[in-house]
Design a protein around this motif. Structure first.
Motif, PDB file in Angstrom:
ATOM      1  N   THR A  12       0.850  -1.187   0.000  1.00  0.00           N
ATOM      2  CA  THR A  12       0.000   0.000   0.000  1.00  0.00           C
ATOM      3  C   THR A  12       0.886   1.237   0.000  1.00  0.00           C
ATOM      4  O   THR A  12       1.805   1.366   0.817  1.00  0.00           O
ATOM      5  CB  THR A  12      -0.906   0.012   1.239  1.00  0.00           C
ATOM      6  OG1 THR A  12      -1.738  -1.144   1.215  1.00  0.00           O
ATOM      7  CG2 THR A  12      -1.766   1.258   1.277  1.00  0.00           C
ATOM      8  N   VAL A  14       1.489   5.147   0.543  1.00  0.00           N
ATOM      9  CA  VAL A  14       1.003   6.310   1.279  1.00  0.00           C
ATOM     10  C   VAL A  14       1.830   7.528   0.888  1.00  0.00           C
ATOM     11  O   VAL A  14       3.067   7.503   0.944  1.00  0.00           O
ATOM     12  CB  VAL A  14       1.091   6.094   2.798  1.00  0.00           C
ATOM     13  CG1 VAL A  14       0.482   7.291   3.535  1.00  0.00           C
ATOM     14  CG2 VAL A  14       0.395   4.803   3.215  1.00  0.00           C
ATOM     15  N   SER A  26       5.752  10.954  10.581  1.00  0.00           N
ATOM     16  CA  SER A  26       4.670  10.107  10.082  1.00  0.00           C
ATOM     17  C   SER A  26       5.182   9.149   9.020  1.00  0.00           C
ATOM     18  O   SER A  26       4.893   7.938   9.042  1.00  0.00           O
ATOM     19  CB  SER A  26       3.543  10.982   9.507  1.00  0.00           C
ATOM     20  OG  SER A  26       2.981  11.816  10.503  1.00  0.00           O
ATOM     21  N   LEU A  30       5.333   5.030   9.277  1.00  0.00           N
ATOM     22  CA  LEU A  30       4.595   4.285   8.253  1.00  0.00           C
ATOM     23  C   LEU A  30       5.510   3.315   7.514  1.00  0.00           C
ATOM     24  O   LEU A  30       5.131   2.170   7.233  1.00  0.00           O
ATOM     25  CB  LEU A  30       3.955   5.259   7.263  1.00  0.00           C
ATOM     26  CG  LEU A  30       2.704   6.000   7.751  1.00  0.00           C
ATOM     27  CD1 LEU A  30       2.416   7.210   6.873  1.00  0.00           C
ATOM     28  CD2 LEU A  30       1.496   5.051   7.762  1.00  0.00           C
ATOM     29  N   GLN A 255      -3.327   5.887  -0.091  1.00  0.00           N
ATOM     30  CA  GLN A 255      -3.707   6.666   1.080  1.00  0.00           C
ATOM     31  C   GLN A 255      -2.792   7.881   1.169  1.00  0.00           C
ATOM     32  O   GLN A 255      -1.733   7.934   0.526  1.00  0.00           O
ATOM     33  CB  GLN A 255      -3.609   5.822   2.349  1.00  0.00           C
ATOM     34  CG  GLN A 255      -4.635   4.681   2.405  1.00  0.00           C
ATOM     35  CD  GLN A 255      -4.425   3.754   3.584  1.00  0.00           C
ATOM     36  OE1 GLN A 255      -3.585   2.871   3.543  1.00  0.00           O
ATOM     37  NE2 GLN A 255      -5.217   3.951   4.641  1.00  0.00           N
ATOM     38  N   VAL A 257      -1.504  11.460   3.810  1.00  0.00           N
ATOM     39  CA  VAL A 257      -1.456  12.189   5.080  1.00  0.00           C
ATOM     40  C   VAL A 257      -1.255  13.656   4.760  1.00  0.00           C
ATOM     41  O   VAL A 257      -0.343  14.013   4.005  1.00  0.00           O
ATOM     42  CB  VAL A 257      -0.293  11.687   5.966  1.00  0.00           C
ATOM     43  CG1 VAL A 257      -0.245  12.472   7.280  1.00  0.00           C
ATOM     44  CG2 VAL A 257      -0.408  10.195   6.223  1.00  0.00           C
ATOM     45  N   TYR A 376      -9.326  11.317  10.431  1.00  0.00           N
ATOM     46  CA  TYR A 376      -9.695  11.070   9.049  1.00  0.00           C
ATOM     47  C   TYR A 376     -10.393  12.282   8.444  1.00  0.00           C
ATOM     48  O   TYR A 376     -11.103  13.024   9.130  1.00  0.00           O
ATOM     49  CB  TYR A 376     -10.644   9.875   8.950  1.00  0.00           C
ATOM     50  CG  TYR A 376     -10.055   8.558   9.371  1.00  0.00           C
ATOM     51  CD1 TYR A 376      -9.076   7.934   8.603  1.00  0.00           C
ATOM     52  CD2 TYR A 376     -10.490   7.927  10.536  1.00  0.00           C
ATOM     53  CE1 TYR A 376      -8.535   6.710   8.990  1.00  0.00           C
ATOM     54  CE2 TYR A 376      -9.961   6.700  10.927  1.00  0.00           C
ATOM     55  CZ  TYR A 376      -8.986   6.104  10.158  1.00  0.00           C
ATOM     56  OH  TYR A 376      -8.447   4.896  10.541  1.00  0.00           O
ATOM     57  N   ASP A 382      -9.322   7.352   3.422  1.00  0.00           N
ATOM     58  CA  ASP A 382      -7.966   7.116   2.918  1.00  0.00           C
ATOM     59  C   ASP A 382      -7.034   8.286   3.214  1.00  0.00           C
ATOM     60  O   ASP A 382      -5.816   8.161   3.021  1.00  0.00           O
ATOM     61  CB  ASP A 382      -7.994   6.892   1.398  1.00  0.00           C
ATOM     62  CG  ASP A 382      -8.588   5.545   1.016  1.00  0.00           C
ATOM     63  OD1 ASP A 382      -8.581   4.632   1.864  1.00  0.00           O
ATOM     64  OD2 ASP A 382      -9.056   5.410  -0.123  1.00  0.00           O
ATOM     65  N   VAL A 384      -5.677  11.116   5.993  1.00  0.00           N
ATOM     66  CA  VAL A 384      -5.570  11.422   7.416  1.00  0.00           C
ATOM     67  C   VAL A 384      -4.930  12.797   7.591  1.00  0.00           C
ATOM     68  O   VAL A 384      -3.963  13.136   6.900  1.00  0.00           O
ATOM     69  CB  VAL A 384      -4.728  10.345   8.140  1.00  0.00           C
ATOM     70  CG1 VAL A 384      -4.379  10.765   9.562  1.00  0.00           C
ATOM     71  CG2 VAL A 384      -5.477   9.020   8.150  1.00  0.00           C
ATOM     72  N   VAL A 404      -0.791   8.711  13.313  1.00  0.00           N
ATOM     73  CA  VAL A 404      -1.072   8.671  11.881  1.00  0.00           C
ATOM     74  C   VAL A 404      -0.950   7.241  11.358  1.00  0.00           C
ATOM     75  O   VAL A 404      -1.802   6.753  10.591  1.00  0.00           O
ATOM     76  CB  VAL A 404      -0.114   9.614  11.128  1.00  0.00           C
ATOM     77  CG1 VAL A 404      -0.108   9.310   9.629  1.00  0.00           C
ATOM     78  CG2 VAL A 404      -0.491  11.076  11.370  1.00  0.00           C
ATOM     79  N   THR A 405       0.092   6.564  11.783  1.00  0.00           N
ATOM     80  CA  THR A 405       0.317   5.191  11.339  1.00  0.00           C
ATOM     81  C   THR A 405      -0.807   4.281  11.820  1.00  0.00           C
ATOM     82  O   THR A 405      -1.296   3.414  11.075  1.00  0.00           O
ATOM     83  CB  THR A 405       1.678   4.691  11.840  1.00  0.00           C
ATOM     84  OG1 THR A 405       2.704   5.562  11.323  1.00  0.00           O
ATOM     85  CG2 THR A 405       1.962   3.278  11.373  1.00  0.00           C
ATOM     86  N   ILE A 408      -3.844   5.088   9.529  1.00  0.00           N
ATOM     87  CA  ILE A 408      -3.662   4.572   8.170  1.00  0.00           C
ATOM     88  C   ILE A 408      -3.778   3.039   8.160  1.00  0.00           C
ATOM     89  O   ILE A 408      -4.344   2.439   7.241  1.00  0.00           O
ATOM     90  CB  ILE A 408      -2.300   5.022   7.606  1.00  0.00           C
ATOM     91  CG1 ILE A 408      -2.297   6.534   7.314  1.00  0.00           C
ATOM     92  CG2 ILE A 408      -1.938   4.227   6.349  1.00  0.00           C
ATOM     93  CD1 ILE A 408      -3.137   6.957   6.135  1.00  0.00           C
TER      94      ILE A 408
END
Length: 426
Positions: A12, A14, A26, A30, A255, A257, A376, A382, A384, A404-405, A408
Motif C-alpha cells: 500500500t 502512502v 509520520s 509508516l 492513502q 497524510v 480522518y 484514505d 488522514v 497517523v500510522t 492509516i
C-alpha cells in the motif's frame, strides 16, 4: 516488521504531504509499519517551522495558549514594543473569527480538557523519538537536560498557579528553585530573576533542522522516497483515493497524510472539512559564539520567549505575530528578542556585528484551542490529517507520527484522539 498490502498484493502506497517534523515522523513510522511511503514537499525538508523553532521536546507544554485571564493582558502585550504579541492591523478582519474562538477556548473547563489531551500527545516526548533517532544514528542531536522556566519574582510564579496545577494534574514533575539555588543551577542567569522551575522530563535538540534531516535521511536509506512537488489536489474514485495532483504530474497513492503545517487548510477545505487553522508568525535570532551560554533551554516567563543553547549558537525564539502568510517579515520582532535576551543574560553584549547574528521568521500552524487536527478527512478515510500543532510541533512529532500510522493501518490509536477531531468545530 509486517508489510501493508493492497488488494493486488503490492505494498500500500502512502503519500505524506509535508516535509516538516510531523510529515517526516509520520512517514518514518509508516515505513517501519510496512507501507511504501513518499514524502511530497515543494521546498527543503525541515525548511519551515521545523527549521526555526526553539527545538524543545517538552512534555510540560500541556498548558494551552488561551488561559483564563489572558484577555486582560492583551492590551499591554500589544502596546509593549518588546511584548510577546503583535497584530498587523490590516490582517485583523481575517484573524478576528480565530481570535474569538481563541478567547472562547480559554474557560477553565475547556482548558482542563485541552491540557489532558495534550498530556497524552506529549508524554515522554524525548523518549518517543528515541527509536527513530537511534535508527538515524543521531543521538548526538538529542539532549535530555531538562528545561528551566525563569520568573522575575515569586509573585509572578504564584500568579501562574493554575498553569502549574494543570501540569501537576497531568503528571509533570518539577522543582522550584529560588535565588541562590536558581543561580547555582544556571550561573549565566540575571540576578533579577528570583525564582525558577526546573522540569527534568523535558529535552531539546541542538539543531532542529539537522535533527529532522537526519530522520529524513534514514527514511530514504530504509526505502522511502521524497518527491519535490507542490500538491494541488486529490483524485478520488468514489470513496477511495487514487492519487495526488501535483505541479510535477500525477502521483498514484492508495492513502495520504496531510501534514503541510500552515498550508494544510486548503487541503482540508477540498475534502469538505472547515477547520479554523491560522498562522502565528514566530521569529528567532541566533548569536554565534555567545559570551553567555546557558546549559539548558530557559523560558523567560515575562518575555514569553525561549533561549536554547544550540550548536550554531544561542537561539532566542518566540513571540506571536498575526499577519497571515503573505506579509513581509518585521525583523524588529527578531531584534527585540536580542534585547530581551540581554535582560535574561547580562553577559551578552549590548550589540553585535551582523556576521555574528542570524534572524528567521516562520509560520506556526495554530488552532484556536491549542490542539492539533489529527483524524480522518470527512470525504474519504484514505486521507488522514496531522496538522495545527502550534507551539508543540517538535514535542508532538514522534507521537503524532505513531497516531497517523495507527489510523492509516486501521488500528485503534495508541493515544485518545477524540479531542483532535477535524470536526470538533462543527
Amino acid at each position: 516488521m509486517s508489510e501493508a498490502r493492497g488488494a493486488a498484493g503490492s505494498k500500500t502506497h502512502v503519500a505524506v504531504i509535508g516535509g516538516g517534523v510531523i510529515g517526516v515522523c509520520s512517514a518514518s513510522w509508516l515505513l517501519r509499519e510496512g507501507f511504501a511511503v513518499t514524502i511530497v514537499e515543494p521546498g527543503e525538508i525541515a525548511g519551515g517551522s521545523s527549521f526555526g523553532n526553539a527545538g524543545c521536546f517538552n512534555p510540560s507544554s500541556v498548558v494551552p495558549m488561551s488561559m483564563p485571564g489572558n484577555l486582560a493582558k492583551v492590551p499591554g502585550w500589544l502596546l509593549d514594543p518588546l511584548g510577546p504579541l503583535s497584530i498587523r492591523w490590516p490582517y485583523l478582519p481575517s484573524i478576528a473569527p480565530w481570535l474569538l474562538r481563541f478567547l472562547q477556548a480559554g474557560s477553565r473547563e475547556r482548558v482542563e480538557k485541552q491540557a489532558a489531551a495534550l498530556a497524552g500527545l506529549l508524554r515522554d516526548s524525548p523518549g518517543a523519538y528515541r527509536p527513530l533517532v537511534e535508527n538515524a544514528g543521531a543521538l548526538d542531536l538529542l539532549r535530555r537536560d531538562g528545561h528551566l522556566m525563569a520568573y522575575l519574582t515569586r509573585a509572578d510564579f504564584e500568579a501562574d498557579a493554575f498553569s502549574w496545577q494543570l501540569r501537576e494534574r497531568n503528571g509533570i514533575e518539577y522543582t522550584v528553585l529560588e535565588r541562590d539555588a536558581l543561580w547555582q543551577l544556571e550561573p549565566t542567569l540575571s540576578r533579577d530573576y528570583q525564582l525558577g522551575v526546573f522540569l527534568p522530563g523535558n529535552g531539546h535538540t541542538v539543531n532542529p533542522q539537522r535533527f529532522v534531516n537526519a530522520l529524513a535521511d534514514a527514511f530514504l536509506r530504509d526505502g522511502g522516497q521524497i518527491k519535490r512537488a507542490k500538491v494541488e489536489g486529490f483524485d478520488l474514485t468514489g470513496d477511495r483515493l487514487s492519487g495526488l495532483r501535483t505541479d510535477a504530474g500525477f502521483l498514484a497513492a492508495d492513502q495520504a497524510v496531510v501534514a503541510a503545517g500552515a498550508y494544510s487548510k486548503q487541503f482540508a477545505k477540498q475534502l469538505g472539512d472547515s477547520v479554523p487553522l491560522d498562522t502565528e508568525r514566530g521569529y528567532h535570532i541566533i548569536v554565534s559564539s555567545p559570551e553567555a551560554r546557558p546549559g539548558l533551554p530557559i523560558m523567560d516567563t515575562s518575555g514569553k520567549f525561549v533561549a536554547t543553547p544550540m550548536e550554531t549558537g544561542l537561539r532566542l525564539a518566540g513571540t506571536v505575530e498575526f499577519a497571515g502568510l503573505e506579509a513581509a517579515p518585521d525583523w524588529r520582532r527578531a531584534r527585540n528578542l536580542l534585547k530581551l535576551g540581554k535582560r535574561l543574560f547580562p553577559g551578552l553584549r549590548e550589540s553585535y556585528s551582523e556576521d555574528r547574528l542570524s534572524v528567521w521568521m516562520g509560520f506556526r500552524p495554530s488552532m484556536p484551542d491549542s490542539l492539533p487536527v489529527i483524524g480522518y478527512s470527512r470525504r474519504v478515510r484514505d486521507i488522514v490529517y496531522a496538522f495545527g500543532h502550534g507551539h508543540v510541533g517538535m514535542a508532538a512529532g514522534a507521537t503524532t507520527g505513531h497516531l497517523v500510522t495507527d489510523l492509516i493501518a486501521g488500528k485503534p490509536p495508541r493515544v485518545p484522539i477524540e479531542a483532535f477531531s477535524p470536526r470538533r468545530f462543527g
